[in-house]
Design an enzyme around this catalytic site. Structure first.
Site, PDB file in Angstrom:
ATOM      1  N   GLU A  67      29.740  43.695 -41.886  1.00 23.16           N
ATOM      2  CA  GLU A  67      30.060  45.120 -41.819  1.00 23.16           C
ATOM      3  C   GLU A  67      30.096  45.726 -43.220  1.00 23.16           C
ATOM      4  O   GLU A  67      29.599  46.837 -43.440  1.00 23.16           O
ATOM      5  CB  GLU A  67      31.405  45.334 -41.116  1.00 23.16           C
ATOM      6  CG  GLU A  67      31.758  46.808 -40.950  1.00 23.16           C
ATOM      7  CD  GLU A  67      33.161  47.013 -40.411  1.00 23.16           C
ATOM      8  OE1 GLU A  67      33.433  48.099 -39.875  1.00 23.16           O
ATOM      9  OE2 GLU A  67      34.008  46.100 -40.542  1.00 23.16           O
TER      10      GLU A  67
ATOM     11  N   GLN B  14      19.582  69.188 -70.176  1.00 22.26           N
ATOM     12  CA  GLN B  14      20.027  67.819 -70.414  1.00 22.26           C
ATOM     13  C   GLN B  14      21.234  67.446 -69.547  1.00 22.26           C
ATOM     14  O   GLN B  14      21.311  66.324 -69.023  1.00 22.26           O
ATOM     15  CB  GLN B  14      20.382  67.639 -71.890  1.00 22.26           C
ATOM     16  CG  GLN B  14      20.643  66.189 -72.288  1.00 22.26           C
ATOM     17  CD  GLN B  14      20.936  66.051 -73.767  1.00 22.26           C
ATOM     18  OE1 GLN B  14      21.975  66.495 -74.229  1.00 22.26           O
ATOM     19  NE2 GLN B  14      20.009  65.442 -74.495  1.00 22.26           N
TER      20      GLN B  14
END
Length: 398
Positions: free
Chosen positions: A256, A293
Site C-alpha cells: 500500500e 528565474q
C-alpha cells in the site's frame, strides 16, 4: 498535449528502467485516460462527487484489476505493474488511482490469505472488476495506533462471530460489494498486534450501515464511516488465522505504501507538466513567465523532488517483487513522494496565480487530492519515527 517533463530524462541505461511490457502498460493506461477520462470529464465528476464507473469498467475490460494476483488465480504482473497503473491514473483521475490502491490491497489479501471458499466467492469477481472491495481498518479513536486503540470487537457466539463497532475514513464503502473488516477478538496481553482477526463479509450483510463523509478532496471516491451493529457472520468469514490478522496485514501495508508513493508521483508529475506548459504560455512583461528565474527554480526543484522519489519507489517495488524486505524503502518512498507532491502542487498553484484558483483547471484538484498521502496510509511523522528506529537504530519514539 501535455509536455512530458520526465521523458527528457534518459533512462535507457537505468538499471531500474521499465521493461518493454511495463512501458506498453503505461502507454495503454494513458490512452484509456485520454479516451475515457479526459480532464473536463474528470473535473465534472469531481464536482459532482461521483465515482467514474465508465473508467472502472474500461480498466476491468483490459485486465488491469487482475494485476498482482498469481497466475494460478487468474492474475498477472506484480507490484511494479500496479505502481505503473496507479501513477498514470493519479496524473489524471486521481480518485481512481486511490480506488486502485485499495483494490490492489484486496487482491493481495485474498490471494495470500483467502481460503478456497473466499477465492471462489470473491477473488475472481475482484479480478474481473465485477466486485468492488473496501478495507475497514481505521476507527474514530485509532488511526496510527490502530492495534492498541481498536474498539471494534468480534465475539464467538455458538459457532458464529458477532461484530460490533465503528470504522471511519474508509475508502469506497458506498459502492463496495465486499468488506474486509479488522476487529479485536482477544484482549491485549503482551503485544497489541495479537488478538486481532480479519473478517470477510458482503456489504449487504444485515447490521452494516454506511455514512459518507464530506471531505475536502478525492471527490471521485467516497470516504465513509461504517457501523457494525450485531453483525453476525459464520466461522468461514475469518480470513487467515484467528487472532493473527494484524500480522498478516504487514506485507499488504508495505505494498500500500509503494502504491501510495506511486500515486503521489503521478499527481505531482501531472501538476508539474501543467505548470510548465502554463509557464511557457503565460506572458508577462513582454515574455513568458517561464523565463523568470524564480519560476524556473520552483519547477526545476519540483522535477528534482519527483525524480528522487521515483528512484525510491522503483527500488522498493523491485525489492518487493523479488520477495525481499521492502518495509524501509517503501516507507522512505512514501514520505519522499507525498512531500514532493505537496511541494509541486503548492508551487503550481502559486505559479498559476488566479488561474490556479479556478475549479475549471485541474491544478486545484491535484493540490487538494495529494494532501491525503501525507497522512495516509500512515502519517509521515509516524513513518519518520519508524524509520528512526528501523533505519538508524535510534531509541523508539513512541
Amino acid at each position: 498535449m501535455a509536455l512530458e517533463v520526465t521523458d527528457a530524462i534518459g533512462r535507457n541505461a537505468d538499471p531500474l528502467a521499465e521493461s518493454p511490457e511495463q512501458l506498453e502498460l503505461r502507454a495503454m493506461i494513458r490512452s484509456v485516460i485520454e479516451a475515457a477520462a479526459p480532464v473536463d470529464r474528470t473535473l465534472e465528476l469531481d464536482d459532482r462527487e461521483e465515482f467514474d464507473e465508465v473508467l472502472h469498467k474500461r480498466l476491468a475490460e483490459l485486465g488491469i484489476m487482475s494485476i498482482g494476483a498469481p497466475e494460478s488465480d487468474g492474475g498477472m504482473g506484480d507490484i511494479r505493474e500496479q505502481a505503473t497503473v496507479v501513477e498514470e491514473l493519479a496524473a489524471g483521475p486521481t480518485s481512481m488511482a486511490i480506488n486502485m490502491v485499495v483494490h490492489y490491497m484486496g487482491v493481495e489479501v485474498f490471494s495470500s490469505h483467502g481460503s478456497p471458499a473466499h477465492k471462489a466467492q470473491w477473488l475472481g469477481r475482484l479480478l474481473s472488476g465485477d466486485a468492488k472491495f473496501s478495507f475497514a481498518l481505521s476507527e474514530p479513536g485509532a488511526g496510527t495506533d490502530i492495534a492498541r486503540g481498536m474498539r471494534t470487537s468480534a465475539r464467538n457466539v455458538d459457532g458464529s462471530w458477532v461484530i460490533n463497532g465503528q470504522k471511519t475514513w474508509i475508502s469506497g464503502a458506498t459502492h463496495a460489494d465486499v468488506f474486509l473488516v479488522v476487529a479485536r477478538t482477544a484482549p491485549i496481553q503482551r503485544s497489541a498486534v495479537e488478538g486481532v482477526t480479519m473478517f470477510v463479509m458482503p456489504a449487504d450483510t444485515p447490521g452494516i450501515s454506511v455514512r459518507e463523509l464530506p471531505t475536502v478532496a478525492v471527490h471521485g471516491l467516497s470516504t465513509c464511516e461504517v457501523f457494525f451493529d450485531n453483525v453476525t457472520v459464520p466461522e468461514s468469514a475469518v480470513m487467515g488465522e484467528v487472532h493473527q490478522g494484524f500480522r498478516m496485514l504487514f506485507g499488504t501495508l508495505n505494498r500500500e505504501r509503494i502504491n501510495a508513493a506511486a500515486g503521489s508521483i503521478g499527481a505531482a508529475r501531472g501538476a508539474l507538466e501543467y505548470a510548465v506548459n502554463y509557464a511557457n504560455e503565460r506572458q508577462a512583461f513582454g515574455r513568458s513567465i517561464g523565463a523568470f528565474q524564480a519560476v524556473q527554480h520552483r519547477l526545476v526543484d519540483g522535477a528534482l523532488a519527483i525524480e528522487s522519489a521515483r528512484g525510491l519507489v522503483a527500488r522498493a517495488a523491485a525489492v518487493e517483487a523479488a520477495g525481499g524486505r521492502a518495509d524501509i524503502l517503501s516507507s522512505m518512498a512514501k514520505v519522499a513522494a507525498s512531500e514532493a507532491a505537496v511541494k509541486v502542487t503548492t508551487d503550481g498553484m502559486e505559479i498559476l496565480g488566479g488561474a490556479g484558483f479556478s475549479r475549471e483547471i485541474p491544478m486545484q484538484r491535484w493540490f487538494r487530492d495529494v494532501r491525503l498521502w501525507v497522512f495516509a496510509p500512515l502519517a509521515n511523522d509516524m513513518v519518520r519515527n519508524n524509520l528512526g528506529t528501523t533505519l538508524l537504530g535510534l531509541p523508539k519514539a513512541f
